[in-house]
Design an enzyme around this catalytic site. Structure first.
Site, PDB file in Angstrom:
ATOM      1  N   GLY A   7      -1.655 -12.260   0.230  1.00 32.12           N
ATOM      2  CA  GLY A   7      -2.439 -11.172  -0.360  1.00 32.12           C
ATOM      3  C   GLY A   7      -1.555 -10.289  -1.215  1.00 32.12           C
ATOM      4  CB  THR A   8      -1.342  -9.743  -4.744  1.00 34.70           C
ATOM      5  OG1 THR A   8      -2.684  -9.542  -5.202  1.00 34.70           O
ATOM      6  CG2 THR A   8      -0.996 -11.225  -4.768  1.00 34.70           C
ATOM      7  CG  ASP A  32      -7.048 -12.257  -2.070  1.00 36.44           C
ATOM      8  OD1 ASP A  32      -8.117 -12.862  -2.241  1.00 36.44           O
ATOM      9  OD2 ASP A  32      -6.978 -11.020  -1.898  1.00 36.44           O
ATOM     10  CE1 TYR A  37      -7.037  -5.271  -3.513  1.00 32.14           C
ATOM     11  CE2 TYR A  37      -5.965  -7.397  -3.709  1.00 32.14           C
ATOM     12  CZ  TYR A  37      -6.882  -6.575  -3.090  1.00 32.14           C
ATOM     13  OH  TYR A  37      -7.633  -7.060  -2.048  1.00 32.14           O
ATOM     14  CE  LYS A  66     -10.240 -10.074  -2.890  1.00 27.72           C
ATOM     15  NZ  LYS A  66      -8.858  -9.590  -3.113  1.00 27.72           N
ATOM     16  CG  HIS A  99     -12.799  -6.135  -4.266  1.00 25.90           C
ATOM     17  ND1 HIS A  99     -11.639  -5.922  -4.944  1.00 25.90           N
ATOM     18  CD2 HIS A  99     -12.495  -5.944  -2.961  1.00 25.90           C
ATOM     19  CE1 HIS A  99     -10.667  -5.625  -4.081  1.00 25.90           C
ATOM     20  NE2 HIS A  99     -11.175  -5.625  -2.875  1.00 25.90           N
ATOM     21  CB  THR A 246      10.972  -8.830   3.515  1.00 22.72           C
ATOM     22  OG1 THR A 246      10.502  -9.355   4.769  1.00 22.72           O
ATOM     23  CG2 THR A 246      10.907  -7.313   3.541  1.00 22.72           C
TER      24      THR A 246
HETATM   25  N1  LIG Z   1     -11.531  -7.867   0.387  1.00 27.49           N
HETATM   26  C1  LIG Z   1     -11.030  -6.716   0.729  1.00 27.49           C
HETATM   27  O1  LIG Z   1     -11.683  -5.684   0.700  1.00 27.49           O
HETATM   28  C2  LIG Z   1      -9.618  -6.665   1.200  1.00 27.49           C
HETATM   29  C3  LIG Z   1      -9.170  -5.535   1.897  1.00 27.49           C
HETATM   30  C4  LIG Z   1      -7.844  -5.512   2.316  1.00 27.49           C
HETATM   31  C5  LIG Z   1      -7.001  -6.575   2.064  1.00 27.49           C
HETATM   32  N2  LIG Z   1      -7.468  -7.651   1.364  1.00 27.49           N
HETATM   33  C6  LIG Z   1      -6.581  -8.780   1.040  1.00 27.49           C
HETATM   34  O2  LIG Z   1      -5.985  -9.231   2.205  1.00 27.49           O
HETATM   35  C7  LIG Z   1      -4.566  -9.284   2.004  1.00 27.49           C
HETATM   36  C8  LIG Z   1      -3.907  -9.178   3.316  1.00 27.49           C
HETATM   37  O3  LIG Z   1      -3.596  -7.812   3.636  1.00 27.49           O
HETATM   38  P1  LIG Z   1      -3.716  -7.226   5.028  1.00 27.49           P
HETATM   39  O4  LIG Z   1      -3.226  -5.857   5.073  1.00 27.49           O
HETATM   40  O5  LIG Z   1      -5.101  -7.458   5.387  1.00 27.49           O
HETATM   41  O6  LIG Z   1      -2.676  -8.190   5.787  1.00 27.49           O
HETATM   42  P2  LIG Z   1      -2.072  -8.155   7.198  1.00 27.49           P
HETATM   43  O7  LIG Z   1      -1.139  -9.311   7.180  1.00 27.49           O
HETATM   44  O8  LIG Z   1      -3.073  -7.989   8.277  1.00 27.49           O
HETATM   45  O9  LIG Z   1      -1.234  -6.799   7.218  1.00 27.49           O
HETATM   46  C9  LIG Z   1      -0.163  -6.570   6.394  1.00 27.49           C
HETATM   47  C10 LIG Z   1       0.704  -5.553   7.111  1.00 27.49           C
HETATM   48  O10 LIG Z   1       1.252  -6.194   8.246  1.00 27.49           O
HETATM   49  C11 LIG Z   1       2.640  -6.040   8.276  1.00 27.49           C
HETATM   50  N3  LIG Z   1       3.254  -7.360   8.514  1.00 27.49           N
HETATM   51  C12 LIG Z   1       3.226  -8.442   7.711  1.00 27.49           C
HETATM   52  N4  LIG Z   1       3.890  -9.466   8.273  1.00 27.49           N
HETATM   53  C13 LIG Z   1       4.350  -9.010   9.466  1.00 27.49           C
HETATM   54  C14 LIG Z   1       5.123  -9.591  10.498  1.00 27.49           C
HETATM   55  N5  LIG Z   1       5.539 -10.837  10.406  1.00 27.49           N
HETATM   56  N6  LIG Z   1       5.403  -8.839  11.587  1.00 27.49           N
HETATM   57  C15 LIG Z   1       4.990  -7.551  11.671  1.00 27.49           C
HETATM   58  N7  LIG Z   1       4.260  -6.943  10.730  1.00 27.49           N
HETATM   59  C16 LIG Z   1       3.953  -7.671   9.629  1.00 27.49           C
HETATM   60  C17 LIG Z   1       3.085  -5.510   6.956  1.00 27.49           C
HETATM   61  O11 LIG Z   1       3.939  -4.489   7.293  1.00 27.49           O
HETATM   62  P3  LIG Z   1       4.934  -3.734   6.323  1.00 27.49           P
HETATM   63  O12 LIG Z   1       4.139  -2.546   5.836  1.00 27.49           O
HETATM   64  O13 LIG Z   1       6.067  -3.392   7.219  1.00 27.49           O
HETATM   65  O14 LIG Z   1       5.315  -4.695   5.227  1.00 27.49           O
HETATM   66  C18 LIG Z   1       1.800  -4.999   6.304  1.00 27.49           C
HETATM   67  O15 LIG Z   1       1.683  -3.594   6.462  1.00 27.49           O
HETATM   68  C19 LIG Z   1      -4.311  -8.168   1.019  1.00 27.49           C
HETATM   69  O16 LIG Z   1      -3.082  -8.253   0.375  1.00 27.49           O
HETATM   70  C20 LIG Z   1      -5.464  -8.408   0.088  1.00 27.49           C
HETATM   71  O17 LIG Z   1      -5.164  -9.509  -0.765  1.00 27.49           O
HETATM   72  C21 LIG Z   1      -8.758  -7.710   0.952  1.00 27.49           C
END
Ligand SMILES: NC(=O)c1ccc[n+]([C@@H]2O[C@H](COP(=O)([O-])OP(=O)(O)OC[C@H]3O[C@@H](n4cnc5c(N)ncnc54)[C@H](OP(=O)(O)O)[C@@H]3O)[C@@H](O)[C@H]2O)c1
Length: 292
Positions: A7-8, A32, A37, A66, A99, A246
């Site tokens: 996810g970006t 994604d 974004y 999206k 979206h 990272t």
């Molecule tokens: N459709 C929508 O409305 C919508 C909404 C939200 C997201 N998305 C999409 O979904 C993607 C995924 O994002 P998400 O936030 O949902 O992902 P997620 O993987 O649930 O959460 C990402 C967070 O988890 C932490 N993290 C990642 N890898 C980790 C690990 N190995 N161990 C511990 N913590 C870890 C990161 O921390 P750090 O802060 O320390 O890096 C980051 O803050 C987004 O980038 C976007 O593309 C879509």
């Protein structure tokens, strides 16, 4: 579609580029993106450089973008799609999603509000009209598939039934605290890919990543809590999006392996319920990453 998606949603432009390159290098082939974004140019740049460096072709990666809420009027859909393509530097998308199901007042302001801070919705367009315009993108050949995001089952069914081109993917928040089982069953029955975002609960603490059941399994199977949660998501038949920022985290989140059946069942039995992202209720991105 590769089940493991990167996810970006990364607010910092420089970090977007390094994290995207790191994800590609770790093995992610599904990216994604979204006009919302505001970093499609950076993602595009990183992909171009990363593909060239790795000897990969465009066809080796799956790229999604999206349509934002302010572009739901049918005449705005194709220009928004073309603008995303241009920013990403691509000549086709593998997937284009609406979206959210909420239409906002059209215009350049992505978060239109009245003076009291209330969202300005657009009541002059409905989701089916937007969907029809998205179907025409598929007809045009530069969009391989279309789908919906942040939609509940009662919103999905009418679109599914009326659609000439059925939704290929539904992207929603899903993790052990928000399993969306009924929606997942509907998707499986009807050949729709269920794409989970926030599989780690957006990394919000405390959250599923700190859950005692997940921690105990993590210790038992020798995988990190993040790897356990991502493996669970894949094992229940969903694709997922995660956002490691990272190189080490990218490798950690890409290198997952199957959980023993009893561990999978234990996670299925977790009773805690928590939604981390309110976007599904309002259309407004309810989640701003901490510290940004
Ligand atoms: N459709 C929508 O409305 C919508 C909404 C939200 C997201 N998305 C999409 O979904 C993607 C995924 O994002 P998400 O936030 O949902 O992902 P997620 O993987 O649930 O959460 C990402 C967070 O988890 C932490 N993290 C990642 N890898 C980790 C690990 N190995 N161990 C511990 N913590 C870890 C990161 O921390 P750090 O802060 O320390 O890096 C980051 O803050 C987004 O980038 C976007 O593309 C879509």
């Amino acid at each position: 579609m590769p089940v493991l998606g990167f996810g970006t949603l990364i607010p910092d432009p420089a970090e977007t580029i390094t994290a995207t390159r790191d994800a590609l290098e770790a093995g992610f082939r599904h990216f994604d993106c979204a006009e919302r974004y505001r970093n499609e140019r950076e993602v595009g740049k990183a992909l171009q450089a990363g593909l060239a460096a790795g000897g990969l072709a465009r066809e080796d990666v799956f790229v999604t973008s999206k349509l934002w809420n302010t572009n739901h009027r049918p005449e705005r859909v194709e220009p928004a799609f073309e603008a995303s393509l241009e920013r990403l530097g691509l000549n086709y998308l593998d997937l284009y999603l609406s979206h959210t199901p909420f239409a906002f007042q059209p215009g350049e302001e992505q978060d239109p509000r009245d003076p009291s801070g209330n969202i300005l919705y657009d009541r002059d367009v409905n989701l089916l009209e937007t969907w029809r315009a998205m179907e025409r993108l598929v007809d045009g050949g530069r969009c391989r598939a279309i789908g919906l995001s942040d939609i509940a089952l009662d919103g999905l069914i009418p679109i599914y039934e009326a659609a000439r081109i059925k939704p290929a993917v539904v992207q929603v928040e899903a993790h052990p605290y928000m399993p969306e089982t009924e929606l997942l069953e509907f998707c499986k029955t009807n050949g729709i890919v269920f794409l989970a975002f926030a599989p780690l609960g957006h990394g919000i603490r405390p959250g599923p990543i700190d859950d005692p059941v997940v921690a105990a399994i993590s210790a038992r199977v020798g995988q990190t809590p993040a790897q356990v949660l991502l493996a669970w998501a894949v094992q229940r038949g969903t694709a997922l999006l995660t956002t490691p920022r990272t190189a080490a985290r990218a490798r950690e989140n890409f290198n997952i392996s199957a959980l023993p059946d009893e561990a999978f069942d234990e996670i299925n039995r977790i009773q805690t319920r928590q939604r981390f992202n309110d976007v599904v209720n309002t259309g407004s991105p309810g989640f701003i990453p901490q510290g940004r």
